[in-house]
Design an enzyme around this catalytic site. Sequence first.
Site, mmCIF file in Angstrom:
data_model
loop_
_atom_site.group_PDB
_atom_site.id
_atom_site.type_symbol
_atom_site.label_atom_id
_atom_site.label_comp_id
_atom_site.label_asym_id
_atom_site.label_seq_id
_atom_site.Cartn_x
_atom_site.Cartn_y
_atom_site.Cartn_z
ATOM 1 N N ARG A 138 36.367 41.153 50.037
ATOM 2 C CA ARG A 138 35.746 42.134 49.156
ATOM 3 C C ARG A 138 35.893 43.502 49.785
ATOM 4 O O ARG A 138 35.751 43.673 51.008
ATOM 5 C CB ARG A 138 34.262 41.816 48.912
ATOM 6 C CG ARG A 138 34.008 40.602 48.024
ATOM 7 C CD ARG A 138 34.467 40.860 46.585
ATOM 8 N NE ARG A 138 34.212 39.725 45.696
ATOM 9 C CZ ARG A 138 35.096 38.799 45.400
ATOM 10 N NH1 ARG A 138 36.305 38.848 45.950
ATOM 11 N NH2 ARG A 138 34.801 37.816 44.569
ATOM 12 N N GLU A 169 37.182 49.340 42.107
ATOM 13 C CA GLU A 169 38.472 48.967 41.523
ATOM 14 C C GLU A 169 38.463 49.224 40.019
ATOM 15 O O GLU A 169 37.429 49.024 39.376
ATOM 16 C CB GLU A 169 38.757 47.482 41.801
ATOM 17 C CG GLU A 169 38.896 47.176 43.284
ATOM 18 C CD GLU A 169 39.035 45.689 43.596
ATOM 19 O OE1 GLU A 169 39.417 45.359 44.725
ATOM 20 O OE2 GLU A 169 38.748 44.859 42.696
ATOM 21 N N HIS A 184 44.482 43.647 44.295
ATOM 22 C CA HIS A 184 43.569 42.515 44.118
ATOM 23 C C HIS A 184 44.288 41.328 43.473
ATOM 24 O O HIS A 184 43.869 40.801 42.436
ATOM 25 C CB HIS A 184 42.360 42.928 43.271
ATOM 26 C CG HIS A 184 41.164 42.044 43.495
ATOM 27 N ND1 HIS A 184 39.881 42.525 43.512
ATOM 28 C CD2 HIS A 184 41.058 40.703 43.717
ATOM 29 C CE1 HIS A 184 39.032 41.536 43.722
ATOM 30 N NE2 HIS A 184 39.725 40.419 43.860
#
Length: 315
Positions: A234, A263, A282
């Site tokens: 994370r 994000e 990601h």
Amino acid sequence: MKITILDKCTVTNGDVSLTPIEKVGEVRYFDTVPPCDIPAAIGDSDAVIVNKAKITDEIMEKCPNLKFIGLFATGYNNIDVEAARKRGVAVCNVPGYSTDSVAQLTVAFMLHFATSIGDYTVSTARGDWAESETFSYLSYPIRELAGKTLGIFGFGTIGKAVAKIALAFGMKVIAVSHRPMTYDDVEFVTKETLFSESDYLTFHCPLTPETRGLVNEETLALMKPSAVLINTSRGGVVEEEPLRDALNSGKIRGAAIDVLDTEPMTKGHPYLSAKNIIMTPHIAWASLEARERLIGFVVDNLLAWEAGERLNRVD
């Protein structure tokens, strides 16, 4: 059963089918939806399945028919679980579906820095080999993973998978776990030892009050100048400006980052001005196989809930 799927575009671009969910009920699909429009999108659905869309108490209040919240994810901090519990709404996540996918990208990051494969690829395409006087030019460093120390913070399913691969490469593996454990050929150490002894340091932990900002100016100062930091967990585990500064000052050799605190990435993000960093958007979780498994587990969760069983319930 009426089912609303939000965030469809975060799970498939057409390469993975969501039709197995249609066998469970009548499905309505949406891509990203502004928060103010989520209640209307859910409407009178019995179930909603999301990836990162936030389902708040206010949204549940506006959708009184809602009885099930499913996730296309393991993390569920975007769901007000306490509000769901009070309202009798089931909340189900999907653990374990992306273990091999995340471990694979983690090791790919290590290999990138060990072999300089990206630099050599660009150099060769630029014509440098064609201009070389020798059959092999050594413009960029090449190192072996064998004999190097891999530090793993968070020794759950993914941490174990990464350790298994690293041990096969002949690496020494040290780790920090939030609970006491033993694991063949892995040494469990303190956080300080992990930061100071690792040649490659990778994070596979949830974002909690204890892990937020774990990588900061103080802990970065413990690392070797030759070390590489990897984060596929994370974004909030890492304080982003101190990492940029550590890279630009040469306090550590490099970093590989798949996740950010906010994000998508914002314009002018600190990492955009960092040296020796590679970034991916990601995607560690997102192999084709992992997403196919994910859809199957979501269906299993729905069917179990419909049958009155508790499967992957977090409420």
